[in-house]
Design a protein around this motif. Sequence first.
Motif, mmCIF file in Angstrom:
data_model
loop_
_atom_site.group_PDB
_atom_site.id
_atom_site.type_symbol
_atom_site.label_atom_id
_atom_site.label_comp_id
_atom_site.label_asym_id
_atom_site.label_seq_id
_atom_site.Cartn_x
_atom_site.Cartn_y
_atom_site.Cartn_z
ATOM 1 N N ALA B 23 0.838 -1.203 0.000
ATOM 2 C CA ALA B 23 0.000 0.000 0.000
ATOM 3 C C ALA B 23 0.872 1.253 0.000
ATOM 4 C CB ALA B 23 -0.927 -0.001 1.217
ATOM 5 N N THR B 24 1.982 1.207 0.748
ATOM 6 C CA THR B 24 2.885 2.363 0.819
ATOM 7 C C THR B 24 3.471 2.687 -0.561
ATOM 8 O OG1 THR B 24 3.471 1.756 3.084
ATOM 9 C CG2 THR B 24 4.961 3.265 1.955
ATOM 10 N N LEU B 25 3.979 1.653 -1.241
ATOM 11 C CA LEU B 25 4.607 1.889 -2.544
ATOM 12 C C LEU B 25 3.568 2.259 -3.602
ATOM 13 C CD1 LEU B 25 7.346 -0.893 -2.595
ATOM 14 C CD2 LEU B 25 7.572 1.516 -1.950
ATOM 15 N N ASP B 26 2.377 1.635 -3.538
ATOM 16 C CA ASP B 26 1.322 1.984 -4.495
ATOM 17 C C ASP B 26 0.918 3.449 -4.338
ATOM 18 O OD1 ASP B 26 1.370 -0.579 -5.409
ATOM 19 O OD2 ASP B 26 -0.487 -1.215 -4.431
ATOM 20 N N LEU B 27 0.727 3.871 -3.099
ATOM 21 C CA LEU B 27 0.315 5.260 -2.866
ATOM 22 C C LEU B 27 1.414 6.234 -3.276
ATOM 23 C CD1 LEU B 27 -1.629 4.999 0.511
ATOM 24 C CD2 LEU B 27 -2.537 5.744 -1.698
#
Lengths: 196, 196
Positions: B23-27
């Motif tokens: 989720a961190t990298l996607d965001l």
Amino acid sequence: MNEERHGTRRSGGPRKAQEIFDATLDLLAEKGYEGLTIEGVAQRSGVNKTTIYRWWPSKGALLGAALIGARQLDFTPPDTGSLTGDLEALLHTVVTLLTTRPSSDIAVSVLGAATQSPELGAHVREFFADRIALERPVFDRAIARGELTEDTDLTLLMDLLAGAAWVRIVLRQLPLGEDFVARTVGTVLHGARPRT
Amino acid sequence: MNEERHGTRRSGGPRKAQEIFDATLDLLAEKGYEGLTIEGVAQRSGVNKTTIYRWWPSKGALLGAALIGARQLDFTPPDTGSLTGDLEALLHTVVTLLTTRPSSDIAVSVLGAATQSPELGAHVREFFADRIALERPVFDRAIARGELTEDTDLTLLMDLLAGAAWVRIVLRQLPLGEDFVARTVGTVLHGARPRT
């Protein structure tokens, strides 16, 4: 320095083009591409907003013109008499650009913004095409001296040299070591493999 | 793939660490570092915000852990039997990272943010130190095979290879040409100067 290199002569523009370009790059370094506005450039440079819009219809177009026309990024190719000397001088220029403010902030901001804005991306491509055209005489002289063969890929050589500086300084954020320039140029010219 | 390489094992973390890292990298890829928030990561990953804060007190710390621990950036060093083959495989990995979404957006966002945030900058340095440690066996095997000497500067070789890809793809935004990887590795190993 060749007067023809100046932005006002090369790309056209209003009388105070250099002040506008300086203000554009200063604001970019301070606020990033998001924070750069033509209004801010007008205020900083003391040039009327409508005058700026008449020459450059968007901030992407203005920044593109500033990259190629600004004194701050002016560039004279070296001519030291040897390929090693010329490449070391070229790499020193890149290292200085990336380790000195505000040019290091400008470089990183432009890079980040160029991938987000297709219009600015096109101007960044022009900037690099302009640089490689200015660097070409270095390679032509090296070929004439027999230091390189005619089929040498000069863009690849510049990508290797400039890229090593970018990765070490901007990505790894590690100190260069005092022999960085000489080692990098030496490896690109002579190769990492031991001679047999 | 070695299980020890996974973030949950290597850096500690809650049970759903991979979901949080994803989720961190996607965001980050979607919104950039400015738009990345722990609240957004909590929402996207379905993990309670307070759980995330318990492990990573800031978004810089969280992103640092995600860079090293995320499956998306997982990395297994090549072992093709020759230095040329290994370096071509390593450079292919960089080219794929920089030409494929979302990893190309992640890479550019991290780079831009790392220079603005000293905390993230420290985590990016850790990420690259981790990578060079993983790449070291490639060079140790090459030295054992006599393809490199013991005093070879492996960081410089990786900076040259990865840097050429960065400059060509991210800065120049030019197509690579199908022989980019082979030409780049060939130049770094054998040098640009003609053999006499």
